[in-house]
Design an enzyme around this catalytic site. Structure first.
Site, mmCIF file in Angstrom:
data_model
loop_
_atom_site.group_PDB
_atom_site.id
_atom_site.type_symbol
_atom_site.label_atom_id
_atom_site.label_comp_id
_atom_site.label_asym_id
_atom_site.label_seq_id
_atom_site.Cartn_x
_atom_site.Cartn_y
_atom_site.Cartn_z
ATOM 1 N N HIS A 71 -3.460 0.014 6.409
ATOM 2 C CA HIS A 71 -4.095 1.256 6.853
ATOM 3 C C HIS A 71 -3.901 1.358 8.362
ATOM 4 C CE1 HIS A 71 -6.821 4.466 7.729
ATOM 5 N NE2 HIS A 71 -7.473 3.680 8.557
ATOM 6 N N ASP A 110 -5.989 7.801 3.228
ATOM 7 C CA ASP A 110 -4.554 8.062 3.392
ATOM 8 C C ASP A 110 -3.981 8.668 2.109
ATOM 9 O OD1 ASP A 110 -4.661 6.632 5.936
ATOM 10 O OD2 ASP A 110 -4.937 4.868 4.682
#
Ligand code: NAX
Length: 328
Positions: free
Chosen positions: A187, A159
């Site tokens: 996440h 990410d």
């Protein structure tokens, strides 16, 4: 000559495993001068494919690769492990409720946590990649009471890298000019990529962009939903980029962050920034001598606060669910 480092990879026969193992063996995980022993853990159905990957690893004649062991027994796989990459997980299938997903993964990560507790080396570092990564890491950590909790981490580096790349595109900067970006929280789609403290070639990123609508409606959703966009385009989930991020995460953990920069890691909270202690949540961290520290003293504005809180709320709900299932 250095003693080889024992690196255990679970889900070794999967697509991330295939993208990961060759880079570990070629020295990208730990450094170009560090020999490695690979331990591949698979379920029985995955053993044959793992053997095939091991044959290809042999065929690369990597100078740093000192040995490969393949097993379906976690106690063997984690014996003397210095680094463990927990990639194999139970994916969410159609119609599966969150409780089913968490309990299926509990069946994987609880015994693996125990096997790490009982067999790994004293300096073990664990990265959980398999989803739901933060909560799987919490389950494994809870099953390993003799291992310091901070050795269990979850991957938000993909990410982080995705966010850097999107910000570079927007500003026309090189990715290497971007520093101090942060992924906060889980996440998952609730993660919060934060550019308010980030720098683009030394300038504050949020001031440079100066477009809150782009942040809220383009940047954040693009980063948070990138996994789904990859599946849509490629017909399969992110693999090489996920493997690359796992390499980055461990390399940084072992070798440190650059002066003046930080990275993002899912780590057990110490209560910083209002994240309840013990939750495995993503934070900005610096790393020195193999130890990470949460970057302190960042000012969190209302825009950021609401988004961090929403992602942390999701982590709390996941923790409560696995607690109820008796997994932690
Ligand atoms: P694959 O389905 O290709 O491979 C998973 C492998 O794990 C299979 O070979 C399977 O046999 C094995 N496995 C299952 N249970 C196991 C167990 N108990 N012990 C050992 N091995 C076991 O999945 P892949 O694309 O490689 O993805 C792996 C995981 O990474 C998934 O959970 C996925 O959701 C997660 N991801 C996490 C990301 C992150 O940023 N944290 C991004 C990429 C990826 O989506």
């Amino acid at each position: 000559t250095r003693t080889p480092v024992n690196v255990t990879v679970t889900g070794a026969a999967g697509q991330i495993g295939y993208a990961l193992l060759f880079r570990i063996a070629s020295g990208h995980l730990l450094g170009a001068d560090v020999p490695v022993n690979l331990r591949l853990l698979e379920i029985p159905q995955g053993l044959k494919a793992a053997e095939g990957t091991a044959m290809e690893l042999d065929d690369c004649a990597f100078p740093l690769l000192r040995g490969i062991e393949i097993t379906d027994d976690p106690n063997v796989a984690f014996d003397g492990a210095n680094v463990a990459l927990l990639v194999g997980a139970r994916p969410r299938t159609k119609g599966m409720e969150r409780g089913d997903l968490l309990s299926a993964n509990g069946g994987i990560f609880k015994p693996q946590g125990k096997a790490i507790n009982d067999n790994a080396a004293d300096d073990i570092k664990v990265l959980v990649v398999g989803n739901p990564a933060n909560t799987n890491a919490l389950i494994a950590q809870a099953a390993a009471p003799d291992v310091p909790a901070e050795r269990f981490t979850a991957m938000t580096r993909l990410d982080h890298n995705r966010a850097i790349s999107q910000l570079a595109k927007k500003t026309g900067a090189a990715v290497s000019d971007i520093k101090r970006l942060t992924i906060w929280g889980n996440h998952s789609a609730t993660q919060y990529p934060d550019i308010f403290h980030a720098e683009v070639a030394g300038k504050n990123a949020a001031e440079l962009v100066n477009d809150e609508a782009w942040l809220a409606d383009t940047f954040i959703p693009t980063v948070a939903k990138r996994g789904a966009a990859i599946i849509e385009a490629r017909g399969a989930s992110s693999a090489a980029s996920a493997a690359n991020a796992a390499i980055d995460h461990v390399y940084t953990w072992v070798n440190g962050t650059a002066e003046g920069d930080w990275t993002s890691m899912g780590i057990p909270s110490d209560g910083s920034y209002g994240v309840p202690e013990g939750l495995i949540s993503s934070f900005p961290v610096t790393v020195k001598n193999g130890t990470y520290e949460i970057v302190q003293g960042l000012e969190i504005n209302d825009f950021s606060r609401a988004r961090i809180d929403a992602s942390v709320q999701e982590l709390k709900e996941e923790r409560d669910a696995v607690r109820e299932l008796g997994l932690i």
